[in-house]
Design a protein around this motif. Structure first.
Motif, PDB file in Angstrom:
ATOM      1  N   UNK A  57      41.209  48.631  39.307  1.00  0.00           N
ATOM      2  CA  UNK A  57      41.954  47.698  40.158  1.00  0.00           C
ATOM      3  C   UNK A  57      43.416  47.652  39.732  1.00  0.00           C
ATOM      4  N   UNK A  58      43.651  47.634  38.427  1.00  0.00           N
ATOM      5  CA  UNK A  58      45.023  47.623  37.918  1.00  0.00           C
ATOM      6  C   UNK A  58      45.745  48.923  38.264  1.00  0.00           C
ATOM      7  N   UNK A  59      45.045  50.046  38.109  1.00  0.00           N
ATOM      8  CA  UNK A  59      45.635  51.358  38.381  1.00  0.00           C
ATOM      9  C   UNK A  59      46.119  51.462  39.830  1.00  0.00           C
ATOM     10  N   UNK A  60      45.363  50.882  40.749  1.00  0.00           N
ATOM     11  CA  UNK A  60      45.700  50.982  42.163  1.00  0.00           C
ATOM     12  C   UNK A  60      46.360  49.721  42.719  1.00  0.00           C
ATOM     13  N   UNK A  61      46.523  48.712  41.877  1.00  0.00           N
ATOM     14  CA  UNK A  61      47.149  47.474  42.332  1.00  0.00           C
ATOM     15  C   UNK A  61      46.347  46.765  43.409  1.00  0.00           C
ATOM     16  N   UNK A  62      45.023  46.835  43.303  1.00  0.00           N
ATOM     17  CA  UNK A  62      44.162  46.245  44.328  1.00  0.00           C
ATOM     18  C   UNK A  62      42.929  45.638  43.665  1.00  0.00           C
ATOM     19  N   UNK A  63      42.905  44.320  43.581  1.00  0.00           N
ATOM     20  CA  UNK A  63      41.768  43.634  42.958  1.00  0.00           C
ATOM     21  C   UNK A  63      40.709  43.226  43.980  1.00  0.00           C
ATOM     22  N   UNK A  64      40.824  43.721  45.191  1.00  0.00           N
ATOM     23  CA  UNK A  64      39.828  43.450  46.225  1.00  0.00           C
ATOM     24  C   UNK A  64      38.940  44.665  46.471  1.00  0.00           C
ATOM     25  N   UNK A  65      38.920  45.623  45.538  1.00  0.00           N
ATOM     26  CA  UNK A  65      38.071  46.808  45.710  1.00  0.00           C
ATOM     27  C   UNK A  65      36.600  46.376  45.695  1.00  0.00           C
ATOM     28  N   UNK A  66      35.787  47.125  46.375  1.00  0.00           N
ATOM     29  CA  UNK A  66      34.379  46.766  46.584  1.00  0.00           C
ATOM     30  C   UNK A  66      33.616  46.494  45.279  1.00  0.00           C
ATOM     31  N   UNK A  67      33.786  47.269  44.230  1.00  0.00           N
ATOM     32  CA  UNK A  67      33.025  46.963  43.008  1.00  0.00           C
ATOM     33  C   UNK A  67      33.337  45.588  42.403  1.00  0.00           C
ATOM     34  N   UNK A  68      34.520  45.054  42.713  1.00  0.00           N
ATOM     35  CA  UNK A  68      34.883  43.735  42.192  1.00  0.00           C
ATOM     36  C   UNK A  68      34.478  42.596  43.128  1.00  0.00           C
ATOM     37  N   UNK A  69      34.106  42.925  44.347  1.00  0.00           N
ATOM     38  CA  UNK A  69      33.742  41.896  45.315  1.00  0.00           C
ATOM     39  C   UNK A  69      32.278  41.992  45.750  1.00  0.00           C
ATOM     40  N   UNK A  70      31.553  42.960  45.221  1.00  0.00           N
ATOM     41  CA  UNK A  70      30.165  43.169  45.629  1.00  0.00           C
ATOM     42  C   UNK A  70      29.292  41.964  45.265  1.00  0.00           C
ATOM     43  N   UNK A  71      28.585  41.407  46.244  1.00  0.00           N
ATOM     44  CA  UNK A  71      27.673  40.302  45.941  1.00  0.00           C
ATOM     45  C   UNK A  71      26.420  40.798  45.197  1.00  0.00           C
TER      46      UNK A  71
END
Length: 169
Positions: free
Chosen positions: A30-44
């Motif tokens: 997430x840090x590398x791509x500047x995106x903390x909404x990637x699926x592995x971080x939001x997966x229920x």
């Protein structure tokens, strides 16, 4: 005396531990791509439980602690789609990711009913460590897909070594 890491099939009760490890491991992506909404971080958790029930997952344990995991499934066309190879940050760079990748490939190649003809996985275009690992295991890039303004996914494949060889008489 140190403990050794053991690899085994994930159990349904491992889902919460896998999800927590996934969240920890994908922070660097997430840090590398500047995106903390990637699926592995939001997966229920329920989605992860469904993935575990529908496919196959492995975990690596150090004692009772899950320190790594990988999961996947074989499609109708014989492609084993391998996903979310994760290794706890303190356990990285010791060959555990490669061991897990080999183990899940072996599992999918050996299943008589669903023997994989090829393996496919993906990673982000800037994830050099992942790309290096996959290339070292015989994967080659087959396509790229822009999935966001800062992320291009590299899809890699390799043929299953379990495929029979044709011999001539």
């Amino acid at each position: 005396m140190g403990m050794s890491v053991t690899i085994s099939a994930a159990r349904a009760q491992d889902a919460e531990h896998i999800l927590k490890l996934q969240y920890l491991c994908y922070q660097s992506e997430a840090e590398l791509y500047g995106d903390y909404a990637i699926e592995p971080l939001t997966q229920p958790l329920d989605d992860l439980r469904a993935e575990l029930a529908e496919g196959h997952a492995l975990v690596a344990r150090l004692g009772d602690e899950i320190v790594a995991s990988v999961r996947g499934r074989v499609d109708d066309d014989g492609t084993a789609r391998i996903a979310k190879l994760i290794v706890h940050p303190r356990m990285q760079r010791h060959g555990l990711g490669g061991r897990l990748l080999d183990a899940i490939e072996d599992h999918f190649a050996a299943e008589p009913a669903t023997a994989a003809q090829r393996f496919q996985l993906f990673t982000g275009h800037r994830s050099e460590g992942n790309l290096r690992l996959y290339r070292s295991r015989g994967y080659v890039p087959v396509s790229r897909e822009q999935v966001g303004p800062r992320l291009t996914v590299v899809i890699l494949e390799k043929e299953s070594s379990a495929l029979g060889y044709v011999t001539s008489a």
